[in-house]
Design a protein around this motif. Sequence first.
Motif, PDB file in Angstrom:
ATOM      1  N   ILE A  72       0.841  -1.208   0.000  1.00  0.00           N
ATOM      2  CA  ILE A  72       0.000   0.000   0.000  1.00  0.00           C
ATOM      3  C   ILE A  72       0.870   1.249   0.000  1.00  0.00           C
ATOM      4  CG2 ILE A  72      -1.654   1.324   1.379  1.00  0.00           C
ATOM      5  CD1 ILE A  72      -2.702  -1.515   2.322  1.00  0.00           C
ATOM      6  N   ALA A  73       1.902   1.222   0.846  1.00  0.00           N
ATOM      7  CA  ALA A  73       2.803   2.378   0.906  1.00  0.00           C
ATOM      8  C   ALA A  73       3.485   2.584  -0.446  1.00  0.00           C
ATOM      9  CB  ALA A  73       3.843   2.185   2.006  1.00  0.00           C
ATOM     10  N   ALA A  74       3.865   1.485  -1.094  1.00  0.00           N
ATOM     11  CA  ALA A  74       4.555   1.596  -2.381  1.00  0.00           C
ATOM     12  C   ALA A  74       3.638   2.232  -3.425  1.00  0.00           C
ATOM     13  CB  ALA A  74       5.018   0.220  -2.852  1.00  0.00           C
ATOM     14  N   ILE A  75       2.375   1.840  -3.398  1.00  0.00           N
ATOM     15  CA  ILE A  75       1.436   2.432  -4.359  1.00  0.00           C
ATOM     16  C   ILE A  75       1.310   3.939  -4.113  1.00  0.00           C
ATOM     17  CG2 ILE A  75      -1.000   2.512  -5.039  1.00  0.00           C
ATOM     18  CD1 ILE A  75      -1.053  -0.546  -4.450  1.00  0.00           C
ATOM     19  N   VAL A  76       1.160   4.309  -2.832  1.00  0.00           N
ATOM     20  CA  VAL A  76       1.039   5.737  -2.506  1.00  0.00           C
ATOM     21  C   VAL A  76       2.287   6.496  -2.975  1.00  0.00           C
ATOM     22  CG1 VAL A  76       0.897   7.399  -0.604  1.00  0.00           C
ATOM     23  CG2 VAL A  76      -0.506   5.334  -0.559  1.00  0.00           C
ATOM     24  N   VAL A  77       3.458   5.915  -2.714  1.00  0.00           N
ATOM     25  CA  VAL A  77       4.710   6.568  -3.112  1.00  0.00           C
ATOM     26  C   VAL A  77       4.768   6.718  -4.633  1.00  0.00           C
ATOM     27  CG1 VAL A  77       7.202   6.218  -3.317  1.00  0.00           C
ATOM     28  CG2 VAL A  77       6.081   5.934  -1.098  1.00  0.00           C
ATOM     29  N   LEU A  78       4.415   5.650  -5.364  1.00  0.00           N
ATOM     30  CA  LEU A  78       4.494   5.698  -6.825  1.00  0.00           C
ATOM     31  C   LEU A  78       3.530   6.746  -7.395  1.00  0.00           C
ATOM     32  CD1 LEU A  78       4.883   1.932  -7.796  1.00  0.00           C
ATOM     33  CD2 LEU A  78       6.589   3.764  -7.955  1.00  0.00           C
ATOM     34  N   VAL A  79       2.297   6.742  -6.889  1.00  0.00           N
ATOM     35  CA  VAL A  79       1.314   7.690  -7.401  1.00  0.00           C
ATOM     36  C   VAL A  79       1.762   9.132  -7.150  1.00  0.00           C
ATOM     37  CG1 VAL A  79      -1.022   8.598  -7.073  1.00  0.00           C
ATOM     38  CG2 VAL A  79      -0.656   6.135  -7.270  1.00  0.00           C
ATOM     39  N   PHE A  80       2.155   9.419  -5.899  1.00  0.00           N
ATOM     40  CA  PHE A  80       2.509  10.802  -5.587  1.00  0.00           C
ATOM     41  C   PHE A  80       3.869  11.179  -6.159  1.00  0.00           C
ATOM     42  CE2 PHE A  80      -0.972  10.263  -2.610  1.00  0.00           C
ATOM     43  CZ  PHE A  80      -1.660  11.436  -2.837  1.00  0.00           C
ATOM     44  N   GLY A  81       4.750  10.196  -6.336  1.00  0.00           N
ATOM     45  CA  GLY A  81       6.015  10.469  -7.002  1.00  0.00           C
ATOM     46  C   GLY A  81       5.785  10.828  -8.458  1.00  0.00           C
ATOM     47  N   PHE A  82       4.864  10.129  -9.098  1.00  0.00           N
ATOM     48  CA  PHE A  82       4.529  10.410 -10.497  1.00  0.00           C
ATOM     49  C   PHE A  82       3.926  11.811 -10.630  1.00  0.00           C
ATOM     50  CE2 PHE A  82       1.610  10.433 -14.072  1.00  0.00           C
ATOM     51  CZ  PHE A  82       2.421   9.951 -15.100  1.00  0.00           C
ATOM     52  N   ILE A  83       2.975  12.108  -9.756  1.00  0.00           N
ATOM     53  CA  ILE A  83       2.328  13.424  -9.817  1.00  0.00           C
ATOM     54  C   ILE A  83       3.366  14.537  -9.650  1.00  0.00           C
ATOM     55  CG2 ILE A  83       0.714  14.976  -8.637  1.00  0.00           C
ATOM     56  CD1 ILE A  83      -0.962  12.504  -7.964  1.00  0.00           C
ATOM     57  N   LEU A  84       4.269  14.353  -8.696  1.00  0.00           N
ATOM     58  CA  LEU A  84       5.258  15.399  -8.420  1.00  0.00           C
ATOM     59  C   LEU A  84       6.255  15.538  -9.567  1.00  0.00           C
ATOM     60  CD1 LEU A  84       6.210  17.415  -6.289  1.00  0.00           C
ATOM     61  CD2 LEU A  84       7.668  15.638  -5.337  1.00  0.00           C
ATOM     62  N   ARG A  94      12.915  15.599  -4.305  1.00  0.00           N
ATOM     63  CA  ARG A  94      12.302  14.491  -5.034  1.00  0.00           C
ATOM     64  C   ARG A  94      11.758  13.495  -4.030  1.00  0.00           C
ATOM     65  NH1 ARG A  94      15.356  12.925 -10.168  1.00  0.00           N
ATOM     66  NH2 ARG A  94      16.260  14.887 -10.818  1.00  0.00           N
ATOM     67  N   LEU A  95      10.728  12.786  -4.449  1.00  0.00           N
ATOM     68  CA  LEU A  95      10.145  11.796  -3.552  1.00  0.00           C
ATOM     69  C   LEU A  95      11.066  10.591  -3.385  1.00  0.00           C
ATOM     70  CD1 LEU A  95       7.668  12.131  -1.963  1.00  0.00           C
ATOM     71  CD2 LEU A  95       6.409  10.783  -3.598  1.00  0.00           C
ATOM     72  N   SER A  96      11.846  10.258  -4.414  1.00  0.00           N
ATOM     73  CA  SER A  96      12.758   9.123  -4.288  1.00  0.00           C
ATOM     74  C   SER A  96      13.753   9.368  -3.154  1.00  0.00           C
ATOM     75  CB  SER A  96      13.492   8.885  -5.608  1.00  0.00           C
ATOM     76  OG  SER A  96      14.158  10.055  -6.013  1.00  0.00           O
ATOM     77  N   GLY A  97      14.197  10.619  -3.025  1.00  0.00           N
ATOM     78  CA  GLY A  97      15.105  10.950  -1.928  1.00  0.00           C
ATOM     79  C   GLY A  97      14.439  10.728  -0.586  1.00  0.00           C
ATOM     80  N   THR A  98      13.176  11.149  -0.478  1.00  0.00           N
ATOM     81  CA  THR A  98      12.437  10.987   0.768  1.00  0.00           C
ATOM     82  C   THR A  98      12.316   9.506   1.142  1.00  0.00           C
ATOM     83  OG1 THR A  98      11.183  13.002   0.362  1.00  0.00           O
ATOM     84  CG2 THR A  98      10.208  11.399   1.869  1.00  0.00           C
ATOM     85  N   VAL A  99      12.069   8.664   0.134  1.00  0.00           N
ATOM     86  CA  VAL A  99      11.949   7.222   0.395  1.00  0.00           C
ATOM     87  C   VAL A  99      13.247   6.693   0.990  1.00  0.00           C
ATOM     88  CG1 VAL A  99      11.717   4.975  -0.712  1.00  0.00           C
ATOM     89  CG2 VAL A  99      10.179   6.826  -1.348  1.00  0.00           C
TER      90      VAL A  99
END
Lengths: 251, 371
Positions: free
Chosen positions: B220-232, B316-321
């Motif tokens: 679930i967390a991965a989906i949230v990260v992917l969706v919001f990473g894509f949007i950003l 970037r969201l990848s950095g946050t992850v």
Amino acid sequence: MSDSPILKVRGVSKFFGGLTALNNVDFWVNAGEVVALLGDNGAGKSTLIKCISGVYRPDHGQITFNGHDITGQAPMAIRSLGIETIYQDLALAENLDVGANVFLGKEKKKRLLGLIPVTDDDYMRAEAAKALQKLDIHIPSLRQKLVNLSGGQRQAVAIARAIYWNARLIIMDEPTAALGVPEQRKVLEVIRTLRDQGIPIILISHTMQDVMDVADRMVVMLRGRVAANVPRAEATVDLLVKHIIGAGEMS
Amino acid sequence: MDKSKSTAAVPWYQSRDFWLKFLASSWTYLFLIAIVIFFSLTGRGFFTIRNFSNILVASTLVMMMAVGQTYVIITSGIDLSIAFTVGLASVICATVMRDLALAGTAIEVAIAAGVLSGMLVAIIPGLVNGYLVAWVKVPPFIATLGMYGIVRGASFLLTDGQQVVGGLPVALRDSLSSIGNGSLLYSIPEIGLVFFSRPADLTPLQLRGTDLLLPYPVLIAAIVVLVFGFILGRTQFGRHTYVIGGNEDAAIRAGINVKRHLLIIYCISAFTASIAGILHVFRFTGGSPLAGEQALLSSVAAVVIGGTNLFGGEGRLSGTVVGALIIATLTTGLVILNIDALWQFIIVGVIIIVAVLVGRVQQSLERRQLT
């Protein structure tokens, strides 16, 4: 001055309470002409510019652009007619690249898998490169953030954006202030390039040398009035300074 | 100009600038790999599928809060209120589920209603934050600090001052736990790979040896990260987020609806925090107003370690992850090494400062390249 003016300001006055900021001002810009707007602080330059760009609504008088009456219209409406004002702060997002800035707020989109709208960064970068090329400006890498570019290059990006979105009159507020000498020269070259492409410019500047270099005509303001209207051929720094400080009235 | 020519003559792998830039841009990844190797060599039981799966599950709380926090910080804001938005969502979610289940509603319906109401109520602090920041021009730190207190108080009022919302019927708790502590894919001794759920008739030995290969909370967390990473990263909404963080005035003059955008940003922050709260309910089969309190600073730390500029405009969201994974790895690794867990705070504190310094070095490197 054979052509009829593209911008006409007729009898415009603007009051702030008891203060008369503009007093029955007549002003015009012909097609493909660089007009320098000179005057001491408080002479009314900024107020006049803001009346043209729609920030202020004149209390009297009329402003027409390409035959349309634009008096008192909203800034956005006036911009969409093609009058673009480039302020000293340039209004760029320095954390983004040239493409993003030329398309600021009007990002080009494409559909991913024919479905999801995403920003088309390659297209925006390529179009920005073309716009800069037209101005004869070279930027080392289009992927660079603006914060890493020089002041003159940033100025060029702001101009390129205006041109890209079909500006038909550009108002520039002190474009060479805060720039080094080579940078100033570059900006002046851009102004000449624009004029050669037929785009008229109103140039506000305190730097006499700039004005003498690029302007076709100098309009001097003093205490809310147009004090002098000097064609390039008759202009000398001495004469302009006299008008600016008000000594021209006496002579 | 001469400088760049002389470095261009040197092959890239000998250029000092190349390695400095490489280090500056990827040190967080290298640091994460380094601590994983370190703990694997020194800690017994660290280098196991089970432990990695535990670390990932444990990281979801901070990760979810940090996703929204990244958006907020890129607009040069900060959201302190999520410390209790997590708890608010968990309290609402658990209470609605419990009361519906006790009233005889079908378990699935009760769960769906609980999740939805948790999300919806949690959006309220987001709306208030966004309104205060965008329209009333309250500085984000102050606005969200106010909401921090308000949401905290409201959550405790909802639980009558209790720290835990419990009393869920056993059937409901089993259903919740099968997701919160379940996995899409199990590895079971003598059986092999099993999808969706654990077989009921396992021996104690098999139970102990079961590994969760794809835990649901992580998915679930991965989906949230992917969706919001894509949007950003890819959409116009994401681009405008960077524009606002870089120069709000330019954004306004470019015709971007900055107020509406900020309102949505603070709602995103509340939304991802509510996901954290709902995951809490599934994992611990109950809610708590304090579910997210400890994770607030970690979420900000994850964002900053990940390279997002606290002054906005960059990140970037990848950095946050990676930042969230570093924190979770440190926490678990230090426990396994039997080192006082308080050291975690000191280490994370040091990394935050290093992250800010590295960001500065990176900026000057970019600039040097051009002149």
